[in-house]
Design a protein around this motif. Sequence first.
Motif, mmCIF file in Angstrom:
data_model
loop_
_atom_site.group_PDB
_atom_site.id
_atom_site.type_symbol
_atom_site.label_atom_id
_atom_site.label_comp_id
_atom_site.label_asym_id
_atom_site.label_seq_id
_atom_site.Cartn_x
_atom_site.Cartn_y
_atom_site.Cartn_z
ATOM 1 N N MET A 1 5.837 36.446 58.657
ATOM 2 C CA MET A 1 6.383 35.899 57.421
ATOM 3 C C MET A 1 7.568 36.725 56.920
ATOM 4 S SD MET A 1 6.048 33.483 55.194
ATOM 5 C CE MET A 1 7.009 33.152 53.727
ATOM 6 N N GLY A 2 7.488 38.059 57.114
ATOM 7 C CA GLY A 2 8.574 38.897 56.617
ATOM 8 C C GLY A 2 9.915 38.564 57.222
ATOM 9 N N GLU A 3 9.931 38.285 58.543
ATOM 10 C CA GLU A 3 11.194 37.946 59.207
ATOM 11 C C GLU A 3 11.739 36.619 58.705
ATOM 12 O OE1 GLU A 3 12.952 39.818 60.931
ATOM 13 O OE2 GLU A 3 11.665 41.381 61.732
ATOM 14 N N GLU A 4 10.861 35.671 58.417
ATOM 15 C CA GLU A 4 11.305 34.396 57.861
ATOM 16 C C GLU A 4 12.007 34.609 56.523
ATOM 17 O OE1 GLU A 4 8.457 30.923 58.313
ATOM 18 O OE2 GLU A 4 7.127 32.602 58.724
ATOM 19 N N ALA A 82 8.338 28.262 49.000
ATOM 20 C CA ALA A 82 7.224 28.460 48.063
ATOM 21 C C ALA A 82 5.933 27.951 48.687
ATOM 22 C CB ALA A 82 7.504 27.753 46.743
ATOM 23 N N HIS A 83 6.001 26.771 49.286
ATOM 24 C CA HIS A 83 4.801 26.187 49.898
ATOM 25 C C HIS A 83 4.466 26.869 51.221
ATOM 26 C CE1 HIS A 83 6.212 22.454 47.482
ATOM 27 N NE2 HIS A 83 5.553 23.303 46.726
ATOM 28 N N GLU A 84 5.488 27.275 51.962
ATOM 29 C CA GLU A 84 5.253 28.017 53.206
ATOM 30 C C GLU A 84 4.537 29.328 52.915
ATOM 31 O OE1 GLU A 84 6.554 28.825 57.491
ATOM 32 O OE2 GLU A 84 6.389 27.017 56.285
ATOM 33 N N THR A 85 4.991 30.023 51.887
ATOM 34 C CA THR A 85 4.366 31.292 51.515
ATOM 35 C C THR A 85 2.939 31.076 51.049
ATOM 36 O OG1 THR A 85 6.531 32.168 50.880
ATOM 37 C CG2 THR A 85 4.599 33.332 50.045
ATOM 38 N N LEU A 86 2.709 29.994 50.314
ATOM 39 C CA LEU A 86 1.353 29.669 49.873
ATOM 40 C C LEU A 86 0.416 29.501 51.057
ATOM 41 C CD1 LEU A 86 -0.769 28.743 47.808
ATOM 42 C CD2 LEU A 86 0.229 26.455 47.945
ATOM 43 N N MET A 87 0.873 28.837 52.118
ATOM 44 C CA MET A 87 0.018 28.639 53.283
ATOM 45 C C MET A 87 -0.209 29.949 54.045
ATOM 46 S SD MET A 87 -1.196 25.656 53.440
ATOM 47 C CE MET A 87 -1.230 25.567 51.642
ATOM 48 N N HIS A 88 0.805 30.795 54.109
ATOM 49 C CA HIS A 88 0.613 32.094 54.760
ATOM 50 C C HIS A 88 -0.390 32.951 53.976
ATOM 51 C CE1 HIS A 88 3.369 31.949 58.132
ATOM 52 N NE2 HIS A 88 4.327 31.482 57.359
ATOM 53 N N ALA A 92 -4.085 34.342 55.251
ATOM 54 C CA ALA A 92 -4.534 35.730 55.159
ATOM 55 C C ALA A 92 -5.859 35.838 54.419
ATOM 56 C CB ALA A 92 -3.472 36.574 54.458
ATOM 57 N N ALA A 93 -6.078 34.967 53.450
ATOM 58 C CA ALA A 93 -7.273 35.061 52.604
ATOM 59 C C ALA A 93 -8.519 34.466 53.260
ATOM 60 C CB ALA A 93 -7.013 34.370 51.271
ATOM 61 N N LEU A 94 -8.369 33.331 53.931
ATOM 62 C CA LEU A 94 -9.538 32.616 54.439
ATOM 63 C C LEU A 94 -10.377 33.432 55.424
ATOM 64 C CD1 LEU A 94 -8.167 28.965 54.835
ATOM 65 C CD2 LEU A 94 -9.731 29.835 53.092
ATOM 66 N N PRO A 95 -9.777 34.124 56.398
ATOM 67 C CA PRO A 95 -10.618 34.894 57.329
ATOM 68 C C PRO A 95 -11.406 36.013 56.655
ATOM 69 C CG PRO A 95 -8.415 34.588 58.227
ATOM 70 C CD PRO A 95 -8.364 34.178 56.792
ATOM 71 N N LEU A 96 -10.929 36.452 55.497
ATOM 72 C CA LEU A 96 -11.600 37.534 54.781
ATOM 73 C C LEU A 96 -12.664 37.015 53.824
ATOM 74 C CD1 LEU A 96 -8.445 39.692 53.907
ATOM 75 C CD2 LEU A 96 -10.063 40.032 55.787
ATOM 76 N N GLY A 97 -12.776 35.694 53.750
ATOM 77 C CA GLY A 97 -13.735 35.113 52.824
ATOM 78 C C GLY A 97 -13.281 35.175 51.382
ATOM 79 N N TYR A 179 -6.626 20.390 53.085
ATOM 80 C CA TYR A 179 -7.058 19.481 54.144
ATOM 81 C C TYR A 179 -5.866 18.975 54.950
ATOM 82 C CZ TYR A 179 -8.869 15.250 56.362
ATOM 83 O OH TYR A 179 -9.196 14.273 57.274
ATOM 84 N N LEU A 180 -4.800 18.563 54.269
ATOM 85 C CA LEU A 180 -3.641 18.033 54.985
ATOM 86 C C LEU A 180 -2.955 19.117 55.812
ATOM 87 C CD1 LEU A 180 -1.957 15.558 52.467
ATOM 88 C CD2 LEU A 180 -3.676 15.131 54.213
ATOM 89 N N TYR A 181 -3.007 20.339 55.342
ATOM 90 C CA TYR A 181 -2.436 21.441 56.105
ATOM 91 C C TYR A 181 -3.416 21.988 57.140
ATOM 92 C CZ TYR A 181 2.122 22.269 53.932
ATOM 93 O OH TYR A 181 3.432 22.178 53.545
ATOM 94 N N ARG A 182 -4.536 21.354 57.274
ATOM 95 C CA ARG A 182 -5.549 21.703 58.266
ATOM 96 C C ARG A 182 -6.072 23.128 58.079
ATOM 97 N NH1 ARG A 182 -2.542 19.342 63.574
ATOM 98 N NH2 ARG A 182 -0.857 20.548 62.663
ATOM 99 N N ARG A 183 -6.195 23.529 56.810
ATOM 100 C CA ARG A 183 -6.818 24.806 56.482
ATOM 101 C C ARG A 183 -8.261 24.613 56.015
ATOM 102 N NH1 ARG A 183 -1.543 25.282 58.104
ATOM 103 N NH2 ARG A 183 -0.957 27.490 58.188
ATOM 104 N N ALA A 184 -8.683 23.379 55.828
ATOM 105 C CA ALA A 184 -10.048 23.088 55.390
ATOM 106 C C ALA A 184 -10.405 21.683 55.840
ATOM 107 C CB ALA A 184 -10.158 23.203 53.864
ATOM 108 N N ASP A 185 -11.696 21.403 55.945
ATOM 109 C CA ASP A 185 -12.104 20.055 56.329
ATOM 110 C C ASP A 185 -12.245 19.179 55.092
ATOM 111 O OD1 ASP A 185 -14.601 20.622 55.162
ATOM 112 O OD2 ASP A 185 -15.442 21.298 57.058
#
Length: 208
Positions: A1-4, A82-88, A92-97, A179-185
């Motif tokens: 993300m930093g390089e982007e 803004a939305h790209e950063t939100l997804m990044h 980062a948050a989801l794998p950590l619960g 859901y649309l970004y395929r981060r959740a069912d």
Amino acid sequence: MGEELIWLDGMVRSRASAMADDTAMRDLAPTTPRSGAETGAWIVGNASSLVEALREAGPDASMWNPLPTMPGTVAFFARRFAHETLMHRTDAALPLGATVVIAPEVARDALAEWMELGGLPEMLVFHPHRRELLGPGRTLRVGEWFVDLTGEVMVHRQARPDDEVAVTVDGPAPDLLLYLYRRADERPLTVTGDRALLAEWVAANGFA
């Protein structure tokens, strides 16, 4: 993300009229070893610099845009990143619960952008496999949006009460967005109708 962030920062500051070289952004091998804390500080620093550049330029400043049918202004990239950063951040948050909190107004705008970009005719040129989604009776209502796949192009527009749809998916804007970004069912959502069509559409038309 930093390089982007560095990539876009340079383009905004130069009011780029063409796409800047993105080799560094796409090379995932780190050039300098960093600890987790150092990586976090590096990303935050790059993000702060980009925010400064966006504010200095103003939303209406002209610059290169990858989509000829969308406005070639700084506002396009401010919204996109803004939305790209939100997804990044979510990734980062989801794998950590960790709990992912998305403001409803941000989620609604991200959904609107998702629909606006996904419905552009050139998307069928960039992603020809999406033509397989087209066919009779293939219509969806996704929150406040109507998706019509029955013609030669995908049509995404605001839903109307008289729209006939094969499947409806509804729920809070943050849940729909993930859901649309395929981060959740779809479990937090209400789905009525052709679930197979919905799953096929999300899989083929979703952002990675």
